[in-house]
Design a protein around this motif. Structure first.
Motif, PDB file in Angstrom:
ATOM      1  N   SER A  73       0.812  -1.224   0.000  1.00  0.00           N
ATOM      2  CA  SER A  73       0.000   0.000   0.000  1.00  0.00           C
ATOM      3  C   SER A  73       0.843   1.271   0.000  1.00  0.00           C
ATOM      4  CB  SER A  73      -0.936  -0.007   1.211  1.00  0.00           C
ATOM      5  OG  SER A  73      -0.180  -0.167   2.387  1.00  0.00           O
ATOM      6  N   GLN A  74       2.180   1.114   0.112  1.00  0.00           N
ATOM      7  CA  GLN A  74       3.026   2.324   0.178  1.00  0.00           C
ATOM      8  C   GLN A  74       4.193   2.229  -0.791  1.00  0.00           C
ATOM      9  OE1 GLN A  74       4.203   2.088   4.251  1.00  0.00           O
ATOM     10  NE2 GLN A  74       2.086   2.082   4.939  1.00  0.00           N
ATOM     11  N   LEU A  75       4.818   3.397  -1.025  1.00  0.00           N
ATOM     12  CA  LEU A  75       5.992   3.447  -1.905  1.00  0.00           C
ATOM     13  C   LEU A  75       7.253   3.252  -1.056  1.00  0.00           C
ATOM     14  CD1 LEU A  75       6.538   6.035  -4.690  1.00  0.00           C
ATOM     15  CD2 LEU A  75       8.363   5.624  -3.063  1.00  0.00           C
ATOM     16  N   VAL A  76       8.200   2.473  -1.570  1.00  0.00           N
ATOM     17  CA  VAL A  76       9.460   2.258  -0.839  1.00  0.00           C
ATOM     18  C   VAL A  76      10.622   2.389  -1.820  1.00  0.00           C
ATOM     19  CG1 VAL A  76      10.884   0.527   0.331  1.00  0.00           C
ATOM     20  CG2 VAL A  76       8.477   0.751   0.931  1.00  0.00           C
ATOM     21  N   ASP A  77      11.642   3.174  -1.429  1.00  0.00           N
ATOM     22  CA  ASP A  77      12.896   3.236  -2.211  1.00  0.00           C
ATOM     23  C   ASP A  77      13.913   2.345  -1.520  1.00  0.00           C
ATOM     24  OD1 ASP A  77      12.486   5.136  -4.367  1.00  0.00           O
ATOM     25  OD2 ASP A  77      12.090   6.581  -2.761  1.00  0.00           O
ATOM     26  N   LEU A  78      14.717   1.621  -2.308  1.00  0.00           N
ATOM     27  CA  LEU A  78      15.623   0.658  -1.680  1.00  0.00           C
ATOM     28  C   LEU A  78      16.864   0.450  -2.547  1.00  0.00           C
ATOM     29  CD1 LEU A  78      15.454  -1.812   0.605  1.00  0.00           C
ATOM     30  CD2 LEU A  78      15.152  -3.162  -1.453  1.00  0.00           C
ATOM     31  N   ARG A  79      17.999   0.309  -1.867  1.00  0.00           N
ATOM     32  CA  ARG A  79      19.217  -0.136  -2.582  1.00  0.00           C
ATOM     33  C   ARG A  79      19.526  -1.535  -2.071  1.00  0.00           C
ATOM     34  NH1 ARG A  79      23.591   3.458  -4.600  1.00  0.00           N
ATOM     35  NH2 ARG A  79      24.588   2.042  -6.067  1.00  0.00           N
ATOM     36  N   GLU A  80      19.706  -2.464  -2.994  1.00  0.00           N
ATOM     37  CA  GLU A  80      20.007  -3.849  -2.586  1.00  0.00           C
ATOM     38  C   GLU A  80      21.319  -4.262  -3.242  1.00  0.00           C
ATOM     39  OE1 GLU A  80      19.646  -7.544  -0.770  1.00  0.00           O
ATOM     40  OE2 GLU A  80      18.535  -5.705  -0.378  1.00  0.00           O
ATOM     41  N   VAL A  81      22.251  -4.745  -2.421  1.00  0.00           N
ATOM     42  CA  VAL A  81      23.531  -5.226  -2.969  1.00  0.00           C
ATOM     43  C   VAL A  81      23.638  -6.711  -2.647  1.00  0.00           C
ATOM     44  CG1 VAL A  81      26.036  -4.964  -2.929  1.00  0.00           C
ATOM     45  CG2 VAL A  81      24.568  -2.962  -2.581  1.00  0.00           C
ATOM     46  N   PHE A  82      23.963  -7.496  -3.660  1.00  0.00           N
ATOM     47  CA  PHE A  82      24.123  -8.940  -3.451  1.00  0.00           C
ATOM     48  C   PHE A  82      25.587  -9.279  -3.726  1.00  0.00           C
ATOM     49  CE2 PHE A  82      24.085 -13.172  -5.676  1.00  0.00           C
ATOM     50  CZ  PHE A  82      23.932 -13.932  -4.529  1.00  0.00           C
ATOM     51  N   LYS A  83      26.259  -9.800  -2.681  1.00  0.00           N
ATOM     52  CA  LYS A  83      27.687 -10.143  -2.823  1.00  0.00           C
ATOM     53  C   LYS A  83      27.886 -11.546  -2.294  1.00  0.00           C
ATOM     54  CE  LYS A  83      30.200  -5.844  -1.945  1.00  0.00           C
ATOM     55  NZ  LYS A  83      30.682  -5.075  -0.827  1.00  0.00           N
ATOM     56  N   LYS A 137      12.589   1.542  -6.977  1.00  0.00           N
ATOM     57  CA  LYS A 137      11.440   2.152  -6.305  1.00  0.00           C
ATOM     58  C   LYS A 137      10.286   1.160  -6.483  1.00  0.00           C
ATOM     59  CE  LYS A 137       9.204   5.603  -8.314  1.00  0.00           C
ATOM     60  NZ  LYS A 137       8.909   6.909  -8.876  1.00  0.00           N
ATOM     61  N   ILE A 138       9.676   0.744  -5.376  1.00  0.00           N
ATOM     62  CA  ILE A 138       8.581  -0.240  -5.434  1.00  0.00           C
ATOM     63  C   ILE A 138       7.317   0.442  -4.921  1.00  0.00           C
ATOM     64  CG2 ILE A 138       7.740  -2.410  -4.439  1.00  0.00           C
ATOM     65  CD1 ILE A 138      10.594  -3.383  -4.423  1.00  0.00           C
ATOM     66  N   GLU A 139       6.226   0.316  -5.681  1.00  0.00           N
ATOM     67  CA  GLU A 139       4.980   0.976  -5.269  1.00  0.00           C
ATOM     68  C   GLU A 139       3.773   0.165  -5.743  1.00  0.00           C
ATOM     69  OE1 GLU A 139       4.490   4.755  -7.530  1.00  0.00           O
ATOM     70  OE2 GLU A 139       6.240   4.039  -8.661  1.00  0.00           O
ATOM     71  N   PRO A 140       2.567   0.480  -5.200  1.00  0.00           N
ATOM     72  CA  PRO A 140       1.371  -0.233  -5.660  1.00  0.00           C
ATOM     73  C   PRO A 140       1.140   0.025  -7.155  1.00  0.00           C
ATOM     74  CG  PRO A 140       0.907   1.025  -3.663  1.00  0.00           C
ATOM     75  CD  PRO A 140       2.266   1.426  -4.121  1.00  0.00           C
ATOM     76  N   SER A 170      -0.280  -7.602  -8.343  1.00  0.00           N
ATOM     77  CA  SER A 170       0.123  -6.469  -9.177  1.00  0.00           C
ATOM     78  C   SER A 170       1.128  -5.612  -8.417  1.00  0.00           C
ATOM     79  CB  SER A 170      -1.105  -5.633  -9.554  1.00  0.00           C
ATOM     80  OG  SER A 170      -1.791  -5.247  -8.399  1.00  0.00           O
ATOM     81  N   LEU A 171       2.072  -5.067  -9.168  1.00  0.00           N
ATOM     82  CA  LEU A 171       3.164  -4.326  -8.544  1.00  0.00           C
ATOM     83  C   LEU A 171       3.809  -3.427  -9.592  1.00  0.00           C
ATOM     84  CD1 LEU A 171       4.874  -4.310  -5.840  1.00  0.00           C
ATOM     85  CD2 LEU A 171       6.413  -5.895  -6.985  1.00  0.00           C
ATOM     86  N   LYS A 172       4.299  -2.256  -9.146  1.00  0.00           N
ATOM     87  CA  LYS A 172       5.020  -1.364 -10.068  1.00  0.00           C
ATOM     88  C   LYS A 172       6.443  -1.224  -9.540  1.00  0.00           C
ATOM     89  CE  LYS A 172       4.406   3.189 -12.223  1.00  0.00           C
ATOM     90  NZ  LYS A 172       3.484   4.345 -12.244  1.00  0.00           N
ATOM     91  N   VAL A 173       7.405  -1.532 -10.394  1.00  0.00           N
ATOM     92  CA  VAL A 173       8.805  -1.460  -9.977  1.00  0.00           C
ATOM     93  C   VAL A 173       9.551  -0.566 -10.962  1.00  0.00           C
ATOM     94  CG1 VAL A 173      10.948  -2.757  -9.716  1.00  0.00           C
ATOM     95  CG2 VAL A 173       8.799  -3.753  -8.927  1.00  0.00           C
ATOM     96  N   THR A 174      10.278   0.436 -10.435  1.00  0.00           N
ATOM     97  CA  THR A 174      11.106   1.281 -11.300  1.00  0.00           C
ATOM     98  C   THR A 174      12.562   1.031 -10.936  1.00  0.00           C
ATOM     99  OG1 THR A 174       9.332   2.919 -11.193  1.00  0.00           O
ATOM    100  CG2 THR A 174      11.424   3.630 -12.136  1.00  0.00           C
ATOM    101  N   LEU A 175      13.341   0.585 -11.927  1.00  0.00           N
ATOM    102  CA  LEU A 175      14.773   0.357 -11.707  1.00  0.00           C
ATOM    103  C   LEU A 175      15.474   1.684 -11.991  1.00  0.00           C
ATOM    104  CD1 LEU A 175      17.148  -1.580 -11.218  1.00  0.00           C
ATOM    105  CD2 LEU A 175      17.061  -2.205 -13.626  1.00  0.00           C
TER     106      LEU A 175
END
Length: 705
Positions: free
Chosen positions: A494-504, A519-522, A569-574
């Motif tokens: 239900s909310q927008l979240v900005d995130l940095r994810e690093v996989f090592k 950026k992940i949002e509804p 359903s989901l909206k993802v902006t890279l």
């Protein structure tokens, strides 16, 4: 039967669509009887109906699978070929109706003279509108107590927003229903018993006491016809009588095909009244494959639009609209041929798989009996055997001229039940049976629960799954134990979240590395699935890794953050990211995206969604209070109430989780006199206190933020 080649303009591909219990199968039976395909009259209620050939159909008196049958009728001395696709009326089998309508050229919409326009009639009507299928309305059961033709006429106008034009009005109703007045011929049609033909009819003068009413409705008919043709309209104002019968038939046909008017007729199939005239109307007013013009698809090699017409000399274009398992010939694919021809022994291309398939045999069906054919041409419907891999909605075409027709969308199942065989030796039989049933029915899904190892079957309602289990027992000889029904919940954020994810990850040799900023949002209103937007600038992430990020999110959406229910359903902006020239690869970015989803979704205000069902209840007035009180207890919301005859019709929306076993409760509350029908409406958020209970049941104690 004549052996001359059938002219395509004299072919009709029709379906009979109706609410459950409007008498659809009885009408189909009568059509088969009068067109000479059966020599005794089958009845649904004594289990001898030809079209309902599955045992459960005969026992339950409902049609489950659509059977395609070919028959012939002479109208105006022309031999017409009619392919009838019998469609189910029960809401759990909406997909059967939908996929049949897709390949029809015209339909007969049946209405019960007592019930009128019911909930399911509205559903199938909307589906017919969606596919632009021209219709004739036939008001059946005119002999029943409470029958009212003119009331049904008014309801078609009001509830369906259609333009019905009666071509007949009844003579009498209920037990005194004895015939109809044909408003085009201005003659009375009366039926009588003929030893050879069953029930036959004669044309007589209109009874004096009905003349005034007949003239009033004849006036309305001429006016409706004139309104859709400018040339006739001018003459109508000068002299309505100058419009000839032939001109009326031509204009009615054209307006019906354009969907501007719905010709309306009536009768009583059970009493054999009205069927011959209905067959005449099917030939007179419903379109042939030629009238429907062309079908449009896409060439998969060039992505350009391609058009094919109903012509035997064009390349083959066909659509598989139903898959059935036959105990004697194996897997049968019902096919509508739009252009070209299909021959037994030939090879065709399935554009979904990109593979060639050999057609070993072709059949035209009479109910569940097969008549072998060597060749089926444009505009016709048949069943074919020999496919290795075929699904509902597949396009079959010429190897050299590929085309993809718009495939069908099927609703997701809303209810699941865990099943297991009663004896261990039946495990293989169960999985074989379930996979065959899932091939036949795209709204039926089978999966294995990862945690418990249980087999879970999912469908559109309790009745749907009940019949699947019944078919397992009868056709595949597997007895099952079944768990309690489970609701197919979904999750959303239900909310927008900005995130940095690093996989090592550093291993002995090459390591793994991926870094993404998202950026992940509804999702936007009405969007389903993943909406993925790539805004990476200047090669910070190489192009070849971007699809892996999208794939990671798509995969991760199968298991939501709360309890592992799917996120629809989901909206993802890279936005950005970075890579390592040695350690980065596609898999690293896919894993990184999955981790990003898990972290972001749990912070983005996750919520639980439940399926809400549209419920229609028809009940005598005196039980209204109890029924509405019960609906309130079930978190139901009454959306409307209307009076129909001496009964009340209640429309409500109720969560599916509160509806298990409702039929039994309703029977008790109304002493067996109320009926209900239910269909999926939408997904809605579960109230917080209930959501916590659901999640607790799934995975132990959970606190919702």
């Amino acid at each position: 039967m004549s052996t001359t080649k059938q002219d395509l303009k004299d072919t009709r591909n029709i379906g009979i669509m109706a609410h459950i219990d409007a008498g659809k199968t009885t009408v189909s039976e009568r059509i088969l009887y009068y067109t000479g395909l059966t020599h005794r009259l089958g009845e649904t209620h004594d289990g001898s109906a030809t079209m309902d050939w599955m045992e459960q159909e005969q026992e339950r008196g409902i049609t489950i699978t659509s059977a395609a049958t070919t028959t012939f009728w002479n109208y105006k001395d022309i031999h017409h070929k009619i392919n009838i696709i019998d469609t189910p009326g029960h809401v759990d089998f909406t997909v059967e109706v939908e996929r049949s309508l897709r390949i029809l050229d015209g339909a007969v919409a049946l209405f019960c003279a007592v019930g009128g326009v019911e909930a399911q009639s509205e559903t199938v009507w909307r589906q017919a509108e969606k596919y632009g299928v021209p219709r004739i309305a036939f008001v059946n059961k005119m002999d029943r107590q409470g029958a009212d033709f003119f009331n049904v006429y008014a309801e078609i106008q009001e509830k369906l927003g259609a333009n019905p034009v009666p071509l007949q009005i009844p003579i009498g109703a209920e037990e005194s229903f004895e015939g109809v007045i044909d408003l085009i011929e201005m003659k009375a049609v009366r039926w009588f018993d003929d030893e050879k033909m069953g029930t036959n009819y004669s044309l007589e003068e209109i009874p004096a006491d009905l003349l005034e009413q007949a003239e009033e409705w004849r006036g309305k008919l001429v006016e409706s016809v004139a309104e859709v043709d400018d040339a006739l309209l001018e003459r109508y104002f000068d002299d309505p009588e100058s419009i000839t019968k032939e001109e009326m038939l031509t204009v009615i046909r054209r307006a019906t095909i354009q969907g501007v008017i719905i010709p309306m007729m009536c009768g009583s199939a059970f009493k054999n009244k009205g069927i011959q005239r209905l067959l005449d109307a099917i030939c007179a007013f419903l379109p042939s494959p030629i009238d429907n013009g062309h079908i449009t698809g896409v060439n998969p090699d060039t992505d350009k639009e391609v058009t094919r017409t109903a012509d035997v000399n064009e390349p083959l274009t066909a659509l598989a609209f139903k898959i059935a398992t036959d105990p004697f010939v194996g897997r049968l694919a019902y096919i509508r041929v739009y252009s070209g021809k299909i021959e037994s022994g030939s090879q065709v291309l399935n554009t979904r798989t990109g593979k060639k398939e050999r057609i070993s045999r072709l059949y035209q069906m009479h109910s569940n009996k097969q008549n072998p054919k060597d060749i089926i041409e444009a505009g016709d419907i048949c069943a074919a055997v020999g496919f290795k891999d075929i699904r509902t909605g597949d396009t079959l075409c010429d190897l050299k001229s590929p085309i993809v027709l718009e495939s069908m969308d099927f609703p997701e199942p809303v209810i699941g039940i865990a099943v297991e065989p009663k004896s261990q030796k039946d495990i293989d039989r169960l999985s074989n049976g379930l996979s065959k049933l899932a091939e036949e029915d795209p709204t039926f899904k089978v999966n294995t629960d990862q945690d418990s190892g249980q087999t879970v079957i999912r469908g559109m309602g309790e009745l749907h799954l009940e019949i699947i289990i019944d078919r397992l027992r009868r056709e595949f000889k597997v007895e099952c134990n079944q768990g309690a029904p489970q609701v197919a919940y979904k999750e959303a954020i239900s909310q927008l979240v900005d995130l940095r994810e690093v996989f090592k990850k550093q291993t002995g040799g090459r390591g793994k590395f991926a870094d993404i900023v998202v950026k992940i949002e509804p999702a936007d209103e009405g969007k389903v699935g993943l909406e993925f937007i790539d805004q990476v600038k200047g090669g910070n992430i190489p192009r070849e890794y971007i699809p892996s990020v999208q794939k990671g999110f798509t995969e991760a959406m199968r298991n939501g953050p709360l309890a592992g229910f799917p996120v629809d359903s989901l909206k993802v902006t890279l936005l950005d990211g970075s890579f390592h020239p040695v350690d980065s690869d596609q898999l690293s970015f896919e894993i990184c995206a999955r981790q990003a989803f898990r972290k972001a979704a749990s912070k983005a205000g996750p919520k639980l969604l439940e399926p809400i069902m549209k419920l229609e209840i028809v009940t005598p007035e005196e039980y209204m209070g109890d029924i509405i009180g019960d609906l309130n207890r079930r978190r139901g919301e009454v959306t409307g109430m209307v009076t129909k005859g001496n009964a009340r019709v209640v429309h409500a929306k109720v969560p599916l989780s509160e509806q298990f076993g409702y039929v039994t409760v309703l029977r008790t509350l109304s002493s067996g006199r109320a009926t209900s029908s239910m269909e999926f409406s939408n997904y809605q958020e579960v109230p917080k206190s209930l959501a916590e209970k659901v999640l607790e049941n799934v995975q132990g104690k959970v606190d919702l933020l």
